[in-house]
Design an enzyme around this catalytic site. Structure first.
Site, PDB file in Angstrom:
ATOM      1  N   ASP A   1      49.228  40.074  53.140  1.00  0.00           N
ATOM      2  CA  ASP A   1      50.502  40.681  52.758  1.00  0.00           C
ATOM      3  C   ASP A   1      50.791  40.346  51.296  1.00  0.00           C
ATOM      4  OD1 ASP A   1      52.859  42.089  53.082  1.00  0.00           O
ATOM      5  OD2 ASP A   1      53.530  40.938  54.827  1.00  0.00           O
ATOM      6  N   GLY A   2      51.777  40.991  50.742  1.00  0.00           N
ATOM      7  CA  GLY A   2      52.224  40.676  49.391  1.00  0.00           C
ATOM      8  C   GLY A   2      53.342  39.647  49.437  1.00  0.00           C
ATOM      9  N   ALA A   3      53.837  39.268  48.263  1.00  0.00           N
ATOM     10  CA  ALA A   3      55.005  38.387  48.158  1.00  0.00           C
ATOM     11  C   ALA A   3      55.723  38.720  46.857  1.00  0.00           C
ATOM     12  CB  ALA A   3      54.592  36.917  48.181  1.00  0.00           C
TER      13      ALA A   3
ATOM     14  N   LYS B   1      54.307  36.959  39.768  1.00  0.00           N
ATOM     15  CA  LYS B   1      55.031  36.490  40.957  1.00  0.00           C
ATOM     16  C   LYS B   1      54.961  34.972  41.129  1.00  0.00           C
ATOM     17  CE  LYS B   1      55.692  40.826  41.869  1.00  0.00           C
ATOM     18  NZ  LYS B   1      55.052  41.575  42.943  1.00  0.00           N
TER      19      LYS B   1
ATOM     20  N   GLY C   1      60.398  45.019  49.975  1.00  0.00           N
ATOM     21  CA  GLY C   1      60.180  46.345  50.565  1.00  0.00           C
ATOM     22  C   GLY C   1      60.993  46.584  51.824  1.00  0.00           C
TER      23      GLY C   1
ATOM     24  N   LYS D   1      59.880  36.987  50.336  1.00  0.00           N
ATOM     25  CA  LYS D   1      59.348  38.296  50.703  1.00  0.00           C
ATOM     26  C   LYS D   1      60.502  39.176  51.173  1.00  0.00           C
ATOM     27  CE  LYS D   1      55.725  38.439  53.341  1.00  0.00           C
ATOM     28  NZ  LYS D   1      55.320  39.669  52.613  1.00  0.00           N
ATOM     29  N   GLY D   2      60.245  40.461  51.226  1.00  0.00           N
ATOM     30  CA  GLY D   2      61.262  41.373  51.736  1.00  0.00           C
ATOM     31  C   GLY D   2      61.758  42.381  50.734  1.00  0.00           C
TER      32      GLY D   2
ATOM     33  N   GLU E   1      57.382  41.393  59.053  1.00  0.00           N
ATOM     34  CA  GLU E   1      56.369  40.594  58.357  1.00  0.00           C
ATOM     35  C   GLU E   1      56.342  39.165  58.896  1.00  0.00           C
ATOM     36  OE1 GLU E   1      56.251  42.876  54.035  1.00  0.00           O
ATOM     37  OE2 GLU E   1      57.643  41.213  54.312  1.00  0.00           O
TER      38      GLU E   1
ATOM     39  N   THR F   1      52.774  44.894  54.063  1.00  0.00           N
ATOM     40  CA  THR F   1      53.533  46.022  53.512  1.00  0.00           C
ATOM     41  C   THR F   1      53.758  45.791  52.018  1.00  0.00           C
ATOM     42  OG1 THR F   1      54.642  46.443  55.613  1.00  0.00           O
ATOM     43  CG2 THR F   1      55.759  47.238  53.629  1.00  0.00           C
TER      44      THR F   1
END
Length: 225
Positions: free
Chosen positions: A82-84, A122, A98, A95-96, A104, A26
Site C-alpha cells: 500500500d502507499g502512505a 513522504k 485517498g 494514511k487515508g 486499508e 489504494t
C-alpha cells in the site's frame, strides 16, 4: 517522480509469490503494484488470490483479471502493499489521503508482511504536516467536529464535488490539521476512545518494509518492530 513510483510498485511485486493471499492497496503508488500483479498473472502465470482495500482497487483488479476474495473469507494475508501519506523515522505512518483508511487498516491487521511504497517526499522526522484523516459515523458528526475544534485540532470535513466525501463504508472523514504529532501512539489511543470515531489514519508500528522512490533510485528500508 511518476516513473519512480512505477518502479517502486514493480519492486514491491517481487515480494509476491504464487500461492499467496495478497492485499492490494489504494492510491497512486499502489496502483502500479496492482498493475504489475496483473501483468505477472497474465504473462508469468502467477497464481494468487487478492483482497482489496477500496472499491477503486477492486475495479482495477477485476479489469486486470486478478482473482479476488472478501477479507471475511481469509484468516491471514501473506503480503499487503500500500502507499502512505507520511512515514516518520520510527516507521509510524499517516494514511487515508485517498479516503480508504478503514478498509486499508482492516486488511493490514491480519497481514504477515506489510509493505509501504512511497516517494521520498513522504519520509519525515515527525508526523503531522499531512492532515490526519479521521473516519466518523454520519450520526453525530457535527458534534464530533465541534469537539475537535475545541481541542484545537483545526478540523475540516473532507469534500468531493462540493459535497461531503462519503467513504466506501458510508462514513464521513474529518481531516485534522495538527502541524506536528509529538507522540503518534498516544494520540492514536486518544482517538480510539472517542465515541463516533470509526477509525483514524495513524498506522503505528504496523509496517515491515518501506520502499522509497527517490531521485537516486529505490531504497528498501526495514522497520525495527
Amino acid at each position: 517522480m511518476e516513473n519512480l513510483k512505477k518502479l517502486a510498485g514493480i519492486k514491491a511485486a517481487e515480494f509476491v509469490q504464487s500461492g499467496m493471499i495478497v492485499g492490494l492497496g489504494t492510491g497512486s503508488t499502489a496502483y502500479y503494484f496492482v498493475e504489475e500483479i496483473g501483468r505477472r498473472i497474465k504473462e508469468e502465470g502467477l497464481q494468487i488470490t487478492a483482497v482489496t482495500t477500496s472499491s477503486v482497487t477492486s475495479k482495477q483488479a477485476e479489469g486486470l483479471g486478478i482473482p479476488l476474495k472478501s477479507i471475511d473469507d481469509v484468516d491471514q494475508v501473506d503480503v499487503t502493499v500500500d502507499g502512505a501519506d507520511e512515514v516518520d523515522s520510527a516507521f509510524n505512518g499517516i494514511k487515508g489521503g485517498g479516503g480508504a483508511l478503514l478498509m486499508e487498516k482492516v486488511v493490514a491487521v491480519p497481514t504477515k508482511h506489510y509493505i509501504w511504497v512511497v516517494d521520498e517526499s513522504k519520509m519525515v522526522e515527525k508526523l503531522g504536516a499531512f492532515k490526519l484523516p479521521v473516519e466518523v459515523v454520519q450520526y453525530g458528526a457535527e458534534q464530533l467536529f465541534r469537539r475537535f475544534e475545541r481541542a484545537g485540532y483545526k478540523p475540516a470535513f473532507r469534500e468531493k464535488d462540493d459535497q461531503r466525501f462519503v467513504t466506501d463504508m458510508q462514513n464521513f472523514i474529518i481531516d485534522l490539521d495538527l502541524g506536528v504529532i509529538e507522540n503518534s501512539v498516544e494520540f492514536a489511543q486518544e482517538l480510539d476512545h472517542v465515541v463516533g470515531v470509526v477509525e483514524h489514519g495513524l498506522f503505528n508500528q504496523m509496517v515491515d518494509k518501506v520502499i522509497v522512490a527517490g531521485k537516486s533510485g529505490l531504497q528498501v528500508l526495514e522497520a525495527n518492530k
